[in-house]
Design an enzyme around this catalytic site. Structure first.
Site, PDB file in Angstrom:
ATOM      1  CD  GLU A  40      -2.803   1.051   2.515  1.00  0.00           C
ATOM      2  OE1 GLU A  40      -3.912   1.591   2.470  1.00  0.00           O
ATOM      3  OE2 GLU A  40      -2.373   0.455   3.532  1.00  0.00           O
ATOM      4  CE  LYS A 117      -7.553   0.791   3.503  1.00  0.00           C
ATOM      5  NZ  LYS A 117      -6.349   1.447   4.066  1.00  0.00           N
ATOM      6  CB  CYS A 159      -4.175  -1.908   4.514  1.00  0.00           C
ATOM      7  SG  CYS A 159      -3.110  -1.669   5.971  1.00  0.00           S
TER       8      CYS A 159
END
Length: 278
Positions: A40, A117, A159
């Site tokens: 990321e 995301k 993440c």
């Protein structure tokens, strides 16, 4: 299929990060991977600069061009996370926010998939940074993505998504064989949860999991955990590195994956109707 995950300790200088990325890709391709997953915010590790990078990307696509150049030069597909101002429908995010987008670029330089995301890291952590508030500068995505490449289906995630098992269950339900996790897990949360979460997602979904993490001291406040790893469908860690820049790689055996799923047919045994039975 062989895959690799690159680990970096990215900073606030775009050109420096891209030079480092090229060195790491040059090293990783010696293992002849078909797909490389990047961590990321590999291009710029700075929350304050994400908007300006996204604006630059909107004007000239600089980072995307660099990724396409690497993919075509080394004949390898690259899965990479960058900030983008435009939503998938072409509209621009309001209030100066961006999308944290994960792009799948194939070995001929074509963009064949995108995931934005979904879960934003708005938390309090007992480290030097203390408070993280991604929603201040990132707009969450609304859709998941499973991308088929060379007969293998890749589920994309970023993440903090790793803490939400239903996301990976949905990816597996739509055929994912491999879960890709592009991350910048903090040292504190990584030490406690990174490995067990990656293994849990692999075991419960009977998938390979590729965790590409940032790994080191970025500035006086930010320290990421590293320990990028590749986990097999039984939960075994095939390859792992600790902190610092480098890469891990592994061969994905789809016959082994099918064997695991046949021996313990979890999906045949699921009873989703129980979710509302109290």
């Amino acid at each position: 299929m062989r895959v690799a995950a690159i680990q970096m300790v990215s900073g606030e200088e775009l050109d420096t990060n891209l030079i480092e990325l090229r060195k790491l890709v040059c090293s990783a391709v010696e293992q002849r991977p078909d797909v490389i997953v990047l961590p990321e915010n590999f291009a710029l590790f700075s929350a304050d600069c994400l908007s300006s990078l996204a604006e630059k990307e909107r004007k000239d696509g600089f980072v995307l061009k660099q990724l396409i150049s690497l993919a075509t030069e080394f004949q390898v597909s690259i899965i990479a996370n960058i900030p983008i101002m435009q939503r998938p429908d072409g509209s621009v995010c309001p209030k100066g926010r961006v999308r944290s987008a994960m792009l799948f670029i194939n070995s001929t330089g074509d963009l064949i998939g995108r995931y934005d995301k979904a879960h934003l890291f708005d938390v309090q952590i007992d480290d030097a940074q203390g408070q993280y508030q991604e929603s201040m500068y990132i707009e969450p995505g609304e859709a998941l993505a499973v991308i088929e490449y060379c007969g293998v289906k890749f589920g994309l995630s970023i993440c903090y998504d790793l803490r939400f098992p239903y996301l990976y269950q949905a990816l597996a339900h739509h055929g994912a064989h491999v879960m890709c996790v592009s991350s910048a897990f903090t040292k504190v949360t990584g030490e406690a949860h990174w490995r067990v979460l990656l293994q849990a997602r692999a075991i419960e979904n009977q998938c390979y999991v590729i965790g590409a993490n940032q790994g080191g001291q970025h500035d006086s406040k930010r320290h990421t955990y590293g320990h990028s790893m590749i986990v097999d469908p039984w939960g075994k860690v095939i390859d792992e590195m600790e902190e610092g820049a480098g890469f891990v790689s592994a061969e994905l055996d789809m016959d082994y994956l099918k064997q695991i799923r046949a021996q313990i047919p979890v999906y045949k045994h699921q009873r989703p109707e129980l979710m509302n039975k109290f």
